[in-house]
Design an enzyme around this catalytic site. Structure first.
Site, PDB file in Angstrom:
ATOM      1  N   ASP A  94       4.259 -12.958   2.797  1.00 53.97           N
ATOM      2  CA  ASP A  94       3.967 -13.161   1.371  1.00 53.97           C
ATOM      3  C   ASP A  94       5.283 -13.125   0.581  1.00 53.97           C
ATOM      4  O   ASP A  94       6.087 -12.200   0.760  1.00 53.97           O
ATOM      5  CB  ASP A  94       3.044 -12.008   0.929  1.00 53.97           C
ATOM      6  CG  ASP A  94       2.430 -12.224  -0.431  1.00 53.97           C
ATOM      7  OD1 ASP A  94       2.325 -13.375  -0.867  1.00 53.97           O
ATOM      8  OD2 ASP A  94       2.032 -11.204  -1.057  1.00 53.97           O
ATOM      9  N   HIS A  95       5.509 -14.108  -0.248  1.00 57.89           N
ATOM     10  CA  HIS A  95       6.709 -14.157  -1.100  1.00 57.89           C
ATOM     11  C   HIS A  95       8.028 -14.024  -0.325  1.00 57.89           C
ATOM     12  O   HIS A  95       8.885 -13.221  -0.711  1.00 57.89           O
ATOM     13  CB  HIS A  95       6.647 -13.086  -2.205  1.00 57.89           C
ATOM     14  CG  HIS A  95       5.556 -13.333  -3.191  1.00 57.89           C
ATOM     15  ND1 HIS A  95       5.627 -14.305  -4.157  1.00 57.89           N
ATOM     16  CD2 HIS A  95       4.338 -12.751  -3.352  1.00 57.89           C
ATOM     17  CE1 HIS A  95       4.514 -14.310  -4.865  1.00 57.89           C
ATOM     18  NE2 HIS A  95       3.706 -13.378  -4.395  1.00 57.89           N
ATOM     19  N   HIS A 190       0.560 -11.336 -11.306  1.00 56.83           N
ATOM     20  CA  HIS A 190       0.510 -10.231 -10.337  1.00 56.83           C
ATOM     21  C   HIS A 190       0.249  -8.870 -10.995  1.00 56.83           C
ATOM     22  O   HIS A 190       0.576  -8.675 -12.160  1.00 56.83           O
ATOM     23  CB  HIS A 190       1.835 -10.147  -9.569  1.00 56.83           C
ATOM     24  CG  HIS A 190       2.020 -11.284  -8.620  1.00 56.83           C
ATOM     25  ND1 HIS A 190       2.800 -12.380  -8.912  1.00 56.83           N
ATOM     26  CD2 HIS A 190       1.508 -11.506  -7.396  1.00 56.83           C
ATOM     27  CE1 HIS A 190       2.767 -13.221  -7.899  1.00 56.83           C
ATOM     28  NE2 HIS A 190       1.998 -12.723  -6.956  1.00 56.83           N
ATOM     29  N   HIS A 234      -2.093 -17.111  -6.358  1.00 57.57           N
ATOM     30  CA  HIS A 234      -1.581 -15.730  -6.286  1.00 57.57           C
ATOM     31  C   HIS A 234      -2.163 -14.950  -7.467  1.00 57.57           C
ATOM     32  O   HIS A 234      -2.824 -15.514  -8.342  1.00 57.57           O
ATOM     33  CB  HIS A 234      -0.051 -15.732  -6.374  1.00 57.57           C
ATOM     34  CG  HIS A 234       0.594 -16.101  -5.081  1.00 57.57           C
ATOM     35  ND1 HIS A 234       1.313 -15.214  -4.336  1.00 57.57           N
ATOM     36  CD2 HIS A 234       0.593 -17.267  -4.389  1.00 57.57           C
ATOM     37  CE1 HIS A 234       1.741 -15.818  -3.240  1.00 57.57           C
ATOM     38  NE2 HIS A 234       1.315 -17.068  -3.245  1.00 57.57           N
ATOM     39  N   ILE A 278      -5.224 -11.361  -2.914  1.00 59.75           N
ATOM     40  CA  ILE A 278      -5.735 -10.143  -3.551  1.00 59.75           C
ATOM     41  C   ILE A 278      -5.037  -8.926  -2.946  1.00 59.75           C
ATOM     42  O   ILE A 278      -5.124  -8.689  -1.743  1.00 59.75           O
ATOM     43  CB  ILE A 278      -7.273 -10.046  -3.358  1.00 59.75           C
ATOM     44  CG1 ILE A 278      -7.952 -11.233  -4.054  1.00 59.75           C
ATOM     45  CG2 ILE A 278      -7.801  -8.705  -3.878  1.00 59.75           C
ATOM     46  CD1 ILE A 278      -9.425 -11.378  -3.763  1.00 59.75           C
ATOM     47  N   SER A 280      -3.839  -6.020  -5.587  1.00 60.11           N
ATOM     48  CA  SER A 280      -4.017  -4.911  -6.535  1.00 60.11           C
ATOM     49  C   SER A 280      -5.421  -4.299  -6.472  1.00 60.11           C
ATOM     50  O   SER A 280      -5.571  -3.081  -6.606  1.00 60.11           O
ATOM     51  CB  SER A 280      -3.737  -5.394  -7.963  1.00 60.11           C
ATOM     52  OG  SER A 280      -2.412  -5.826  -8.072  1.00 60.11           O
TER      53      SER A 280
END
Ligand code: G3H
Ligand code: 13P
Ligand code: ZN
Length: 333
Positions: A94-95, A190, A234, A278, A280
């Protein structure tokens, strides 16, 4: 060099093609620890949902990159043990912020990587993304790229200033980079604080903040330019207010935490959006459950007694997302 194929993992190509055609989205859940991973696999196995296990740079630093890879390998075996005969599990970076990080993940057995060069000027984004694609495709590893800037982990922009993806750029970008999927910016963001109070309206009945709607017009324009091309969202946590309230009632401090309404994610899932990220929400579920135990049983000090309930709460959340929001249940029988 480890091939993800030897670990029982799959890349995203077929998974995304089926999701776009079938009008549902694949859940991409971040994991940093064993309990999160167990909850994700339990929920996916029980619902027979394809799933993307996401690992951020922060997760690699926290848990150790080698250990994470073995955990993902173990997850495939665990899924089978739970009775999921043909688990469809992707291990995804991710990222990813550099060619070197992406290469390291490909070499360690990841089946998919994201190169997030969205904060670079357009031509530099294309050049770096193409470099990652050229490397990853040699090993049949799929690549997610990003155009447009989200608030949160990328830059210091707030959702109001976030730069939506420009539909007029997507054909050129996808063609020149050869990426397999494209993360776009249409108003998601985010973290647990996606919008400021000023950006929201207030529901007069509940007093709750109501966020501005996602830019579905931008999404539809992108879909028209790239028919059938896999699109990624995202920053798609909904920030369930039950968790926020419970955390705050039990000594936490999360004022004005607000997320993306689930109806909008359900709508997006029916379009070319085939991957929804997902993280958070799972953090909130875990925090609420742990605070509950600490509040109800102040004498408890066996971590299994609070991490276990946290795992159960996350599993409940993941199942809800799979069944009621993304519609991916039963798609990996
Ligand atoms: O988009 C970012 C994810 O939520 C990962 O967050 O960098 O804190 O692990 P992290
Ligand atoms: P949330 O912070 O909304 O969960 O987004 C997670 C994400 O986009 C991971 O890449
Ligand atoms: Zn993200």
């Amino acid at each position: 060099m480890v091939s993800y194929k030897d670990l029982g993992l799959v890349n995203t190509r077929e998974m995304f093609a089926k999701a776009v055609a079938g009008g549902y989205a694949i859940p991409a859940f971040n994991f940093n620890n064993m309990e999160q991973l167990q909850a994700i696999i339990q929920a996916s196995a029980e619902t027979k949902s394809p799933v993307i296990l996401q690992v951020s740079k922060g997760a690699r630093n926290y848990a150790n990159k080698t250990l994470l890879r073995y955990m993902a390998q173990g997850a495939v075996e665990y899924a089978k043990e739970l009775g999921w005969e043909n688990p469809q599990i992707v291990l995804h970076l991710d990222h990813g912020d550099s060619f070197e990080t992406c290469k390291s993940c490909v070499d360690l057995g990841f089946s998919s990587v994201m190169i997030d060069a969205s904060s670079l000027p357009y031509e530099e984004n294309i050049a770096l993304t193409k470099k990652v694609v050229d490397y990853a495709h040699q090993f049949d590893v799929t690549v997610e790229a990003e155009l447009g800037v989200l608030a949160g982990v990328e830059d210091e922009v707030s959702a109001a200033e976030s730069h939506y993806t420009k539909p007029e750029e997507v054909i050129d970008f996808a063609t020149r980079t050869g990426c397999d999927s494209l993360a776009i910016s249409i108003g998601t963001s985010h973290g647990a604080y996606k919008f400021t109070r000023e950006q929201c309206t207030v529901d007069p009945k509940t007093g709750r903040l109501v966020p501005p709607p996602l830019a579905f017009d931008v999404l539809h324009e992108i879909e028209k330019k790239l028919p059938g091309f896999p699109i990624v969202l995202h920053g798609s946590s909904s920030v369930p207010q039950e968790y926020v309230d419970e955390i705050n009632a039990l000594g936490g401090k999360l004022p004005d935490a607000v997320g993306i309404p689930e109806e909008q994610l359900r709508e997006a899932s029916k379009s070319a959006v085939c991957k929804i990220n997902i993280d958070s929400d799972s953090r909130l579920a875990m925090t609420a459950a742990i605070r509950r135990v600490f509040h109800d049983k102040p004498g408890e000090f066996d971590p299994r007694k609070y991490l276990g309930p946290a795992r159960d709460e996350m599993k409940k959340l993941y199942m809800h997302k799979i069944i009621n929001v993304l519609g991916s249940d039963g798609k990996a029988e």
